[in-house]
Write a protein that holds these residues in place. Structure first.
Motif, PDB file in Angstrom:
ATOM      1  N   SER A  50      -0.387 -53.477 -89.020  1.00  0.00           N
ATOM      2  CA  SER A  50      -1.153 -54.585 -89.589  1.00  0.00           C
ATOM      3  C   SER A  50      -0.951 -54.594 -91.098  1.00  0.00           C
ATOM      4  O   SER A  50      -0.469 -53.622 -91.692  1.00  0.00           O
ATOM      5  CB  SER A  50      -2.636 -54.429 -89.262  1.00  0.00           C
ATOM      6  OG  SER A  50      -3.139 -53.282 -89.931  1.00  0.00           O
ATOM      7  N   VAL A  51      -1.337 -55.669 -91.735  1.00  0.00           N
ATOM      8  CA  VAL A  51      -1.222 -55.770 -93.191  1.00  0.00           C
ATOM      9  C   VAL A  51      -2.082 -54.691 -93.844  1.00  0.00           C
ATOM     10  O   VAL A  51      -1.652 -54.029 -94.790  1.00  0.00           O
ATOM     11  CB  VAL A  51      -1.642 -57.180 -93.672  1.00  0.00           C
ATOM     12  CG1 VAL A  51      -1.693 -57.249 -95.185  1.00  0.00           C
ATOM     13  CG2 VAL A  51      -0.692 -58.226 -93.117  1.00  0.00           C
ATOM     14  N   THR A  52      -3.274 -54.481 -93.316  1.00  0.00           N
ATOM     15  CA  THR A  52      -4.164 -53.462 -93.877  1.00  0.00           C
ATOM     16  C   THR A  52      -3.529 -52.082 -93.771  1.00  0.00           C
ATOM     17  O   THR A  52      -3.547 -51.314 -94.728  1.00  0.00           O
ATOM     18  CB  THR A  52      -5.517 -53.466 -93.142  1.00  0.00           C
ATOM     19  OG1 THR A  52      -6.071 -54.780 -93.230  1.00  0.00           O
ATOM     20  CG2 THR A  52      -6.472 -52.461 -93.737  1.00  0.00           C
ATOM     21  N   GLY A  53      -2.978 -51.781 -92.611  1.00  0.00           N
ATOM     22  CA  GLY A  53      -2.330 -50.484 -92.430  1.00  0.00           C
ATOM     23  C   GLY A  53      -1.151 -50.300 -93.360  1.00  0.00           C
ATOM     24  O   GLY A  53      -0.942 -49.218 -93.917  1.00  0.00           O
ATOM     25  N   ALA A  54      -0.376 -51.360 -93.540  1.00  0.00           N
ATOM     26  CA  ALA A  54       0.776 -51.287 -94.439  1.00  0.00           C
ATOM     27  C   ALA A  54       0.326 -51.059 -95.871  1.00  0.00           C
ATOM     28  O   ALA A  54       0.924 -50.250 -96.603  1.00  0.00           O
ATOM     29  CB  ALA A  54       1.603 -52.565 -94.328  1.00  0.00           C
ATOM     30  N   LEU A  55      -0.726 -51.757 -96.298  1.00  0.00           N
ATOM     31  CA  LEU A  55      -1.230 -51.576 -97.666  1.00  0.00           C
ATOM     32  C   LEU A  55      -1.771 -50.170 -97.872  1.00  0.00           C
ATOM     33  O   LEU A  55      -1.569 -49.565 -98.928  1.00  0.00           O
ATOM     34  CB  LEU A  55      -2.315 -52.613 -97.973  1.00  0.00           C
ATOM     35  CG  LEU A  55      -1.823 -54.041 -98.145  1.00  0.00           C
ATOM     36  CD1 LEU A  55      -3.004 -54.983 -98.330  1.00  0.00           C
ATOM     37  CD2 LEU A  55      -0.870 -54.155 -99.317  1.00  0.00           C
ATOM     38  N   ARG A  56      -2.446 -49.637 -96.868  1.00  0.00           N
ATOM     39  CA  ARG A  56      -2.959 -48.267 -96.979  1.00  0.00           C
ATOM     40  C   ARG A  56      -1.815 -47.259 -97.068  1.00  0.00           C
ATOM     41  O   ARG A  56      -1.908 -46.268 -97.797  1.00  0.00           O
ATOM     42  CB  ARG A  56      -3.859 -47.949 -95.801  1.00  0.00           C
ATOM     43  CG  ARG A  56      -5.206 -48.600 -95.931  1.00  0.00           C
ATOM     44  CD  ARG A  56      -6.143 -48.176 -94.842  1.00  0.00           C
ATOM     45  NE  ARG A  56      -7.414 -48.860 -95.023  1.00  0.00           N
ATOM     46  CZ  ARG A  56      -8.318 -48.991 -94.094  1.00  0.00           C
ATOM     47  NH1 ARG A  56      -8.115 -48.474 -92.912  1.00  0.00           N
ATOM     48  NH2 ARG A  56      -9.442 -49.632 -94.336  1.00  0.00           N
ATOM     49  N   ALA A  57      -0.755 -47.495 -96.320  1.00  0.00           N
ATOM     50  CA  ALA A  57       0.399 -46.595 -96.379  1.00  0.00           C
ATOM     51  C   ALA A  57       1.043 -46.637 -97.760  1.00  0.00           C
ATOM     52  O   ALA A  57       1.383 -45.589 -98.326  1.00  0.00           O
ATOM     53  CB  ALA A  57       1.409 -46.972 -95.300  1.00  0.00           C
ATOM     54  N   VAL A  58       1.204 -47.833 -98.309  1.00  0.00           N
ATOM     55  CA  VAL A  58       1.777 -47.961 -99.655  1.00  0.00           C
ATOM     56  C   VAL A  58       0.859 -47.304-100.672  1.00  0.00           C
ATOM     57  O   VAL A  58       1.313 -46.589-101.570  1.00  0.00           O
ATOM     58  CB  VAL A  58       2.010 -49.455-100.008  1.00  0.00           C
ATOM     59  CG1 VAL A  58       2.339 -49.631-101.468  1.00  0.00           C
ATOM     60  CG2 VAL A  58       3.107 -50.023 -99.130  1.00  0.00           C
ATOM     61  N   GLU A  59      -0.434 -47.517-100.537  1.00  0.00           N
ATOM     62  CA  GLU A  59      -1.404 -46.911-101.449  1.00  0.00           C
ATOM     63  C   GLU A  59      -1.323 -45.389-101.385  1.00  0.00           C
ATOM     64  O   GLU A  59      -1.369 -44.711-102.414  1.00  0.00           O
ATOM     65  CB  GLU A  59      -2.813 -47.371-101.079  1.00  0.00           C
ATOM     66  CG  GLU A  59      -3.894 -46.752-101.945  1.00  0.00           C
ATOM     67  CD  GLU A  59      -5.280 -47.088-101.439  1.00  0.00           C
ATOM     68  OE1 GLU A  59      -6.127 -47.394-102.277  1.00  0.00           O
ATOM     69  OE2 GLU A  59      -5.503 -47.051-100.212  1.00  0.00           O
ATOM     70  N   LEU A  88      -0.514 -43.622-104.759  1.00  0.00           N
ATOM     71  CA  LEU A  88      -1.662 -42.954-105.362  1.00  0.00           C
ATOM     72  C   LEU A  88      -1.825 -41.538-104.814  1.00  0.00           C
ATOM     73  O   LEU A  88      -2.911 -41.146-104.411  1.00  0.00           O
ATOM     74  CB  LEU A  88      -2.934 -43.769-105.114  1.00  0.00           C
ATOM     75  CG  LEU A  88      -2.946 -45.180-105.673  1.00  0.00           C
ATOM     76  CD1 LEU A  88      -4.231 -45.886-105.282  1.00  0.00           C
ATOM     77  CD2 LEU A  88      -2.797 -45.163-107.173  1.00  0.00           C
ATOM     78  N   ALA A  89      -0.766 -40.799-104.825  1.00  0.00           N
ATOM     79  CA  ALA A  89      -0.813 -39.447-104.281  1.00  0.00           C
ATOM     80  C   ALA A  89      -1.556 -38.513-105.233  1.00  0.00           C
ATOM     81  O   ALA A  89      -1.508 -38.657-106.446  1.00  0.00           O
ATOM     82  CB  ALA A  89       0.602 -38.934-104.046  1.00  0.00           C
ATOM     83  N   GLY A  90      -2.262 -37.553-104.670  1.00  0.00           N
ATOM     84  CA  GLY A  90      -2.876 -36.468-105.431  1.00  0.00           C
ATOM     85  C   GLY A  90      -3.865 -36.894-106.487  1.00  0.00           C
ATOM     86  O   GLY A  90      -4.913 -37.448-106.196  1.00  0.00           O
ATOM     87  N   GLY A  91      -3.524 -36.617-107.750  1.00  0.00           N
ATOM     88  CA  GLY A  91      -4.427 -36.842-108.869  1.00  0.00           C
ATOM     89  C   GLY A  91      -4.795 -38.289-109.076  1.00  0.00           C
ATOM     90  O   GLY A  91      -5.915 -38.597-109.505  1.00  0.00           O
ATOM     91  N   GLN A  92      -3.895 -39.199-108.787  1.00  0.00           N
ATOM     92  CA  GLN A  92      -4.205 -40.617-108.972  1.00  0.00           C
ATOM     93  C   GLN A  92      -5.285 -41.064-108.005  1.00  0.00           C
ATOM     94  O   GLN A  92      -6.142 -41.870-108.351  1.00  0.00           O
ATOM     95  CB  GLN A  92      -2.951 -41.465-108.803  1.00  0.00           C
ATOM     96  CG  GLN A  92      -1.958 -41.280-109.930  1.00  0.00           C
ATOM     97  CD  GLN A  92      -0.731 -42.141-109.750  1.00  0.00           C
ATOM     98  OE1 GLN A  92      -0.549 -42.764-108.711  1.00  0.00           O
ATOM     99  NE2 GLN A  92       0.119 -42.161-110.752  1.00  0.00           N
ATOM    100  N   ARG A  93      -5.252 -40.546-106.791  1.00  0.00           N
ATOM    101  CA  ARG A  93      -6.285 -40.904-105.816  1.00  0.00           C
ATOM    102  C   ARG A  93      -7.638 -40.378-106.279  1.00  0.00           C
ATOM    103  O   ARG A  93      -8.655 -41.071-106.186  1.00  0.00           O
ATOM    104  CB  ARG A  93      -5.928 -40.330-104.441  1.00  0.00           C
ATOM    105  CG  ARG A  93      -6.827 -40.863-103.347  1.00  0.00           C
ATOM    106  CD  ARG A  93      -6.418 -40.382-101.966  1.00  0.00           C
ATOM    107  NE  ARG A  93      -5.033 -40.694-101.681  1.00  0.00           N
ATOM    108  CZ  ARG A  93      -4.164 -39.858-101.119  1.00  0.00           C
ATOM    109  NH1 ARG A  93      -4.550 -38.659-100.761  1.00  0.00           N
ATOM    110  NH2 ARG A  93      -2.926 -40.206-100.896  1.00  0.00           N
ATOM    111  N   THR A  94      -7.665 -39.156-106.827  1.00  0.00           N
ATOM    112  CA  THR A  94      -8.903 -38.588-107.349  1.00  0.00           C
ATOM    113  C   THR A  94      -9.404 -39.412-108.523  1.00  0.00           C
ATOM    114  O   THR A  94     -10.607 -39.691-108.623  1.00  0.00           O
ATOM    115  CB  THR A  94      -8.670 -37.129-107.790  1.00  0.00           C
ATOM    116  OG1 THR A  94      -8.209 -36.387-106.655  1.00  0.00           O
ATOM    117  CG2 THR A  94      -9.931 -36.500-108.334  1.00  0.00           C
ATOM    118  N   ALA A  95      -8.509 -39.830-109.404  1.00  0.00           N
ATOM    119  CA  ALA A  95      -8.901 -40.653-110.554  1.00  0.00           C
ATOM    120  C   ALA A  95      -9.489 -41.975-110.092  1.00  0.00           C
ATOM    121  O   ALA A  95     -10.482 -42.460-110.654  1.00  0.00           O
ATOM    122  CB  ALA A  95      -7.696 -40.886-111.461  1.00  0.00           C
TER     123      ALA A  95
END
Length: 95
Positions: free
Chosen positions: A39-48, A52-59
């Motif tokens: 789905s579009v949502t799943g694709a966006l979450r995968a790209v995110e 936004l791996a590691g520290g960026q996700r925490t930020a």
């Protein structure tokens, strides 16, 4: 009037047992490896997740927590302002 056409005896090429087995195995592999379209949502979450791996996700999480805290403080300020204005007037029922 004509009888309906019987298609059960339609032309089919003769296949050996080995050819039939090969076609059956290929079809089974295609069914086993076919995946549903994301789905579009799943694709966006995968790209995110990749971007936004590691520290960026925490930020990002910390930034959202900060936004929520700012909203809470703004509400508290509005509530305090209302109470102060009510106390400044002579109407006792405002508080």
């Amino acid at each position: 009037m004509h009888a309906p056409l019987d298609t059960s005896h339609a032309y089919r090429p003769c296949l050996s047992d080995r050819q039939r087995e090969t076609i059956t195995m290929e079809a089974a592999q295609l069914r086993a490896t076919a995946r549903p379209i994301p789905s579009v949502t799943g694709a966006l979450r995968a790209v995110e997740a990749v971007l936004l791996a590691g520290g960026q996700r925490t930020a990002r999480r910390n930034a959202w927590t900060s936004v929520l805290e700012d909203r809470r403080r703004a509400k508290d300020r509005n509530d305090a302002q209302y109470v102060l204005e009510a106390a400044a007037t002579s109407r006792p029922h405002a508080t």
